[in-house]
Design a protein around this motif. Sequence first.
Motif, short mmCIF file in Angstrom:
data_model
loop_
_atom_site.label_atom_id
_atom_site.label_comp_id
_atom_site.label_asym_id
_atom_site.label_seq_id
_atom_site.Cartn_x
_atom_site.Cartn_y
_atom_site.Cartn_z
N SER A 63 0.81 -1.21 0.00
CA SER A 63 0.00 0.00 0.00
C SER A 63 0.85 1.27 0.00
CB SER A 63 -0.94 0.01 1.21
OG SER A 63 -0.18 0.10 2.41
N GLN A 64 2.15 1.12 0.06
CA GLN A 64 3.04 2.27 0.12
C GLN A 64 3.16 2.92 -1.26
OE1 GLN A 64 7.03 1.30 1.22
NE2 GLN A 64 7.51 3.36 1.92
N PRO A 65 3.07 4.24 -1.33
CA PRO A 65 3.28 4.91 -2.64
C PRO A 65 4.65 4.55 -3.19
CG PRO A 65 2.40 6.45 -1.02
CD PRO A 65 2.76 5.21 -0.27
N TRP A 66 4.69 4.27 -4.49
CA TRP A 66 5.97 3.87 -5.09
C TRP A 66 6.98 5.00 -5.07
CZ3 TRP A 66 3.98 0.83 -10.03
CH2 TRP A 66 3.34 -0.33 -9.59
N VAL A 67 6.51 6.24 -5.05
CA VAL A 67 7.43 7.37 -4.98
C VAL A 67 8.29 7.27 -3.72
CG1 VAL A 67 7.57 9.86 -4.67
CG2 VAL A 67 5.99 8.91 -6.36
N GLU A 68 7.67 6.85 -2.60
CA GLU A 68 8.41 6.69 -1.36
C GLU A 68 9.16 5.35 -1.31
OE1 GLU A 68 8.84 9.05 0.73
OE2 GLU A 68 7.48 10.38 -0.36
N LYS A 69 8.52 4.33 -1.84
CA LYS A 69 9.12 2.99 -1.81
C LYS A 69 10.45 2.95 -2.56
CE LYS A 69 7.93 -1.83 -2.91
NZ LYS A 69 6.87 -2.72 -3.46
N TYR A 70 10.52 3.67 -3.69
CA TYR A 70 11.72 3.65 -4.52
C TYR A 70 12.53 4.94 -4.43
CZ TYR A 70 9.62 -0.58 -6.39
OH TYR A 70 9.07 -1.83 -6.52
N ARG A 71 12.29 5.72 -3.40
CA ARG A 71 13.08 6.93 -3.20
C ARG A 71 14.51 6.55 -2.80
NH1 ARG A 71 11.91 12.29 -1.79
NH2 ARG A 71 9.70 11.84 -1.44
N PRO A 72 15.53 7.09 -3.47
CA PRO A 72 16.92 6.75 -3.11
C PRO A 72 17.21 7.09 -1.66
CG PRO A 72 16.83 7.90 -5.22
CD PRO A 72 15.46 7.98 -4.64
N LYS A 73 17.87 6.17 -0.99
CA LYS A 73 18.21 6.36 0.43
C LYS A 73 19.61 6.93 0.62
CE LYS A 73 14.32 4.55 1.95
NZ LYS A 73 13.68 4.28 0.64
N GLN A 74 20.42 6.88 -0.44
CA GLN A 74 21.79 7.38 -0.35
C GLN A 74 22.04 8.38 -1.47
OE1 GLN A 74 23.83 3.49 -0.51
NE2 GLN A 74 24.49 3.88 1.60
N VAL A 75 22.94 9.32 -1.22
CA VAL A 75 23.24 10.36 -2.20
C VAL A 75 23.74 9.76 -3.50
CG1 VAL A 75 24.76 12.32 -2.70
CG2 VAL A 75 23.70 12.11 -0.45
N VAL A 88 26.26 17.28 -8.57
CA VAL A 88 25.75 17.40 -7.20
C VAL A 88 26.19 16.21 -6.37
CG1 VAL A 88 23.67 17.60 -5.79
CG2 VAL A 88 23.75 18.68 -8.05
N VAL A 89 26.05 15.01 -6.92
CA VAL A 89 26.42 13.80 -6.19
C VAL A 89 27.91 13.80 -5.85
CG1 VAL A 89 26.66 11.29 -6.40
CG2 VAL A 89 24.54 12.40 -7.12
N ARG A 90 28.73 14.26 -6.81
CA ARG A 90 30.18 14.28 -6.59
C ARG A 90 30.55 15.21 -5.44
NH1 ARG A 90 31.68 16.41 -11.17
NH2 ARG A 90 31.18 14.49 -12.30
N VAL A 91 29.95 16.40 -5.41
CA VAL A 91 30.26 17.36 -4.35
C VAL A 91 29.76 16.87 -3.00
CG1 VAL A 91 29.80 19.69 -3.50
CG2 VAL A 91 30.31 19.32 -5.92
N LEU A 92 28.54 16.33 -2.96
CA LEU A 92 27.96 15.91 -1.69
C LEU A 92 28.62 14.65 -1.16
CD1 LEU A 92 24.16 16.64 -2.21
CD2 LEU A 92 25.92 18.07 -1.18
N THR A 93 29.11 13.80 -2.04
CA THR A 93 29.86 12.63 -1.58
C THR A 93 31.12 13.07 -0.85
OG1 THR A 93 29.04 11.28 -3.42
CG2 THR A 93 31.01 10.50 -2.30
N ASN A 94 31.77 14.10 -1.37
CA ASN A 94 32.95 14.66 -0.70
C ASN A 94 32.56 15.27 0.65
OD1 ASN A 94 35.81 15.56 -0.72
ND2 ASN A 94 34.87 17.60 -0.74
N ILE A 138 21.32 13.06 2.33
CA ILE A 138 22.58 13.49 2.97
C ILE A 138 22.39 13.68 4.47
CG2 ILE A 138 22.24 15.97 2.56
CD1 ILE A 138 25.26 16.15 2.06
N ALA A 139 21.20 14.14 4.89
CA ALA A 139 20.94 14.29 6.32
C ALA A 139 20.92 12.93 7.01
CB ALA A 139 19.61 15.02 6.53
N HIS A 140 20.30 11.95 6.39
CA HIS A 140 20.26 10.61 6.97
C HIS A 140 21.65 9.97 7.02
CE1 HIS A 140 15.76 10.52 6.37
NE2 HIS A 140 15.87 9.80 7.47
N GLU A 141 22.43 10.21 5.96
CA GLU A 141 23.77 9.62 5.94
C GLU A 141 24.71 10.29 6.94
OE1 GLU A 141 25.55 7.93 2.26
OE2 GLU A 141 24.04 9.18 1.25
N LEU A 142 24.49 11.56 7.22
CA LEU A 142 25.33 12.27 8.18
C LEU A 142 25.04 11.84 9.62
CD1 LEU A 142 25.41 15.93 6.80
CD2 LEU A 142 27.37 14.39 7.03
N PHE A 143 23.77 11.67 9.95
CA PHE A 143 23.39 11.47 11.36
C PHE A 143 22.86 10.08 11.69
CE2 PHE A 143 22.70 16.07 10.57
CZ PHE A 143 23.73 16.55 11.36
#
Length: 344
Positions: free
Chosen positions: A8-20, A29-35, A62-67
């Motif tokens: 029942s979960q919206p696919w937009v949330e189900k397949y939302r990337p969890k990592q940068v 953007v990904v290159r800078v934020l990975t650094n 990025i917030a989830h990966e930081l904290f």
Amino acid sequence: MAPVVPSSQPWVEKYRPKQVKDVAHQDEVVRVLTNTLETTNCPHMLFYGPPGTGKTTTALAIAHELFGPELYKSRVLELNASDDRGINVVRTKIKDFAAVAVGSGGRQGGHPCPPYKIIILDEADSMTEDAQNALRRTMETYSKVTRFFFICNYISRIIEPLASRCAKFRFKPLSEDVMSSRIVHICREEGLNLDSEAFSTLSSISQGDLRRAITYLQGAARLFGSSISAKDLISVSGVIPQDAVQALLASCRSGDFELANKEVSNVISEGYPVSQMLSQFCQLFEVIVEANDISDEQKARICKRLAEADKCLVDGADEYLQLMDVASNTMRALCNMPMEFSYE
């Protein structure tokens, strides 16, 4: 609170990337934020670009990966368009959160956990100018313990003093190849079958907005099952069928006012939004722009009428009259009739 059932979960949330690193198509953007994740040296950031291109997803990732999951709730404040973000909220809720100091930091559970908090302001371009001005001092005063992430569609609506304090990242519309690869992955996971025409149609009607494409796909899957055609996607998207748009354009080319009036009446009676019709009419008009048998002056006049009608619709004008105005003036241009009457 009961757990969310995966189906029942919206696919937009189900397949939302969890990592940068999983964010699609935004390589710079990904290159800078990975650094940034490696050094934890994070400036204030401003993400801008069209909807559905990954701005909010990147900020949350990025917030989830930081904290990590444990510190996220205490270190990150999210505000979006549903929140009141006038000057009073800036002076109270945002300022109070920004002012609270945090510990010295250190890695926890594989996450860097730097010694600062993050405030994510989604759709920041909807904030009032007074509220944006009030943020200037807050950003300067608490920059040691708080970082701001601004997310917007239109950077021109962010006041220059705020924009100049941030590292700016432009998010580009997703290409058809990138969107197709993501859609193929979702189809594989959900057991869906799409032919090549359906893939092309989905890319066309979503216009580089991956969120919209996934939403259309899920809607079509709920209505039509695992085998989805281009016609099914058009029916759930609200896009006007090309036959209707082509019929209106053909009536304009014919020079028959009664036929044009009939086609306009059909559009209204079918309940199609005229703003959508004008948008698709503009796409068809690209063929006219490239035609050699129409003068530049005629092309310019038709484009001007399209723009004027679009503005009138935004202001609440009658849909039938505006579409009839576009059709009649397009007919005059294509059939070499006078575009305007002179009363001099």
